[in-house]
Write an enzyme that holds these catalytic residues in place. Structure first.
Site, mmCIF file in Angstrom:
data_model
loop_
_atom_site.group_PDB
_atom_site.id
_atom_site.type_symbol
_atom_site.label_atom_id
_atom_site.label_comp_id
_atom_site.label_asym_id
_atom_site.label_seq_id
_atom_site.Cartn_x
_atom_site.Cartn_y
_atom_site.Cartn_z
ATOM 1 N N LYS A 1 -6.469 18.990 -6.995
ATOM 2 C CA LYS A 1 -5.878 18.417 -5.776
ATOM 3 C C LYS A 1 -4.644 17.585 -6.121
ATOM 4 O O LYS A 1 -3.611 17.674 -5.450
ATOM 5 C CB LYS A 1 -6.934 17.587 -5.034
ATOM 6 N N ASP B 1 0.876 -1.165 0.000
ATOM 7 C CA ASP B 1 0.000 0.000 0.000
ATOM 8 C C ASP B 1 0.923 1.228 0.000
ATOM 9 O O ASP B 1 2.115 1.122 0.303
ATOM 10 C CB ASP B 1 -0.866 -0.028 1.270
ATOM 11 N N LYS C 1 -11.921 11.391 -4.917
ATOM 12 C CA LYS C 1 -13.218 11.837 -5.465
ATOM 13 C C LYS C 1 -14.358 11.318 -4.580
ATOM 14 O O LYS C 1 -15.301 12.044 -4.257
ATOM 15 C CB LYS C 1 -13.390 11.320 -6.906
ATOM 16 N N THR D 1 -2.743 0.422 -4.440
ATOM 17 C CA THR D 1 -3.186 1.611 -3.713
ATOM 18 C C THR D 1 -4.456 2.199 -4.299
ATOM 19 O O THR D 1 -4.763 2.002 -5.477
ATOM 20 C CB THR D 1 -2.078 2.688 -3.722
ATOM 21 N N THR D 2 -5.128 2.958 -3.473
ATOM 22 C CA THR D 2 -6.326 3.675 -3.891
ATOM 23 C C THR D 2 -5.982 4.991 -4.560
ATOM 24 O O THR D 2 -6.766 5.543 -5.319
ATOM 25 C CB THR D 2 -7.169 3.940 -2.626
ATOM 26 N N ASP E 1 -0.296 5.089 0.765
ATOM 27 C CA ASP E 1 -0.631 6.127 1.752
ATOM 28 C C ASP E 1 -0.667 5.548 3.160
ATOM 29 O O ASP E 1 -1.436 4.624 3.442
ATOM 30 C CB ASP E 1 -1.967 6.776 1.402
ATOM 31 N N GLY F 1 -10.181 6.949 -1.611
ATOM 32 C CA GLY F 1 -10.324 7.586 -2.921
ATOM 33 C C GLY F 1 -10.695 9.048 -2.763
ATOM 34 O O GLY F 1 -11.628 9.383 -2.029
ATOM 35 N N ASN G 1 0.524 10.192 -8.261
ATOM 36 C CA ASN G 1 0.948 10.406 -6.876
ATOM 37 C C ASN G 1 1.970 9.356 -6.448
ATOM 38 O O ASN G 1 2.905 9.646 -5.698
ATOM 39 C CB ASN G 1 -0.254 10.327 -5.923
ATOM 40 N N ARG H 1 -14.108 10.665 -1.477
ATOM 41 C CA ARG H 1 -14.027 11.374 -0.187
ATOM 42 C C ARG H 1 -14.700 12.739 -0.272
ATOM 43 O O ARG H 1 -15.360 13.173 0.671
ATOM 44 C CB ARG H 1 -12.551 11.498 0.233
HETATM 45 C C1 XBP Z 1 -5.484 6.023 0.287
HETATM 46 C C2 XBP Z 1 -6.591 6.916 0.051
HETATM 47 C C3 XBP Z 1 -6.512 7.913 -0.991
HETATM 48 C C4 XBP Z 1 -5.743 9.160 -0.714
HETATM 49 C C5 XBP Z 1 -6.093 10.182 -1.757
HETATM 50 O O1 XBP Z 1 -5.972 4.820 0.866
HETATM 51 O O2 XBP Z 1 -7.610 6.812 0.673
HETATM 52 O O3 XBP Z 1 -7.829 8.322 -1.224
HETATM 53 O O4 XBP Z 1 -6.075 9.681 0.547
HETATM 54 O O5 XBP Z 1 -5.794 9.745 -3.015
HETATM 55 P P1 XBP Z 1 -5.073 3.497 0.881
HETATM 56 P P2 XBP Z 1 -6.525 10.318 -4.326
HETATM 57 O O6 XBP Z 1 -3.796 3.832 1.589
HETATM 58 O O7 XBP Z 1 -5.879 2.498 1.674
HETATM 59 O O8 XBP Z 1 -4.861 3.067 -0.544
HETATM 60 O O9 XBP Z 1 -7.002 11.696 -4.032
HETATM 61 O O10 XBP Z 1 -5.462 10.295 -5.395
HETATM 62 O O11 XBP Z 1 -7.676 9.392 -4.644
HETATM 63 MG MG MG Z 2 -2.998 3.149 3.459
#
Ligand code: XBP
Ligand code: MG
Length: 249
Positions: free
Chosen positions: A83, A7, A52, A120-121, A9, A50, A126, A54
């Site tokens: 963003k 993962d 969008k 990853t989401t 983030d 995600g 990024n 969120r």
């Molecule tokens: C990561 C997320 C993402 C980021 C934002 O979750 O939730 O939404 O916060 O990314 P995980 P984007 O670590 O569980 O993958 O704005 O590019 O969607």
């Molecule tokens: Mg995470």
């Protein structure tokens, strides 16, 4: 054990509070919106993965007085594009370091011939920008598969993104190990049948990590051992390839 799937983030780096959150707020300002996601509110918004998704969750559940314009879907897309631009700029400035032990373990894994992947989401740009600026100039090429963003419609906690990565790797889940930091992430990786190691992050200290192989404060470094919250580190103070092999035996 043939591959490690990470993962991004919260796992590779603490990107949420001082990265994504700041970038969302910059985009809102750019579009003349008076929305401001403070640290506590953002913690609640992280229930939905995600960017969008969120933004929509915020409008539905936390900003109920807001009257959506007829082109709301376009606005969400445009806000998210802005963003991503702000977030990438932040990463390019070297603003977000990798978490303890991450670069060390990635190097060790490569030397040991393990294959690497990302699930990853977050959006693909990024991921590659983080790897380029916080790991190495060629950091993105260390990963054979980068499964990211809208590549699958159902985001974590659905298992789809991990299943997509496994399919591209051509491996069975039992030949791989996943690394996560959140309950949604763990649900996703376990749902794909992957044994999963958790390093807790800023926002996930109180999450339920039942089913994880081990849970630690971080991956640890030889001069800064990690704290083990559950699981057997076989006496080691940091996670290296030998510890991973012990978990997969
Ligand atoms: C990561 C997320 C993402 C980021 C934002 O979750 O939730 O939404 O916060 O990314 P995980 P984007 O670590 O569980 O993958 O704005 O590019 O969607
Ligand atoms: Mg995470």
């Amino acid at each position: 054990m043939k591959a490690l799937i990470f993962d991004v983030d919260g796992t590779l780096a603490e990107t949420e509070r001082d990265g994504h959150r700041i970038a969302f707020n910059s985009a809102f300002r750019e579009f003349g919106l008076d929305w401001n996601w403070d640290v506590a509110l953002y913690g609640q918004l992280l229930a939905v993965t995600g960017g969008k998704e969120r933004i929509r969750f915020f409008v539905e559940k936390f900003h109920t007085g807001y009257v959506k314009p007829s082109d709301f879907d376009d606005l969400v897309m445009a806000l998210h594009q802005a963003k991503t631009h702000h977030y990438v700029k932040l990463l390019e400035g070297g603003g977000i370091p990798l978490r303890p032990g991450v670069a060390r373990l990635l190097r060790e894994a490569r030397q040991a011939g393990l294959r690497l992947a990302v699930a990853t989401t977050t959006s693909p740009d990024n991921v590659t920008t983080l790897l380029r600026h916080s790991l190495a100039a060629d950091g993105a090429s260390w990963f054979e598969v980068i499964a990211a963003g809208d590549i699958v419609p159902a985001k974590k906690p659905a298992p789809d993104i991990y299943l997509w990565a496994l399919d591209k790797l051509g491996l069975d889940a039992c030949d791989c190990l996943a690394f996560e930091d959140s309950e949604n992430g763990l649900k996703s990786s376990l749902g794909a049948g992957l044994p999963t190691v958790v390093t807790v992050s800023d926002y996930t200290l109180d999450h339920d990590f039942s089913g994880a192989v081990a849970v630690m404060s971080d991956l640890g470094e030889p001069d800064a051992p990690c704290k083990v919250l559950s699981g057997d580190m076989q006496g080691a103070g940091w996670v290296g390839v030998d510890v991973l092999k012990g978990w997969c035996a």
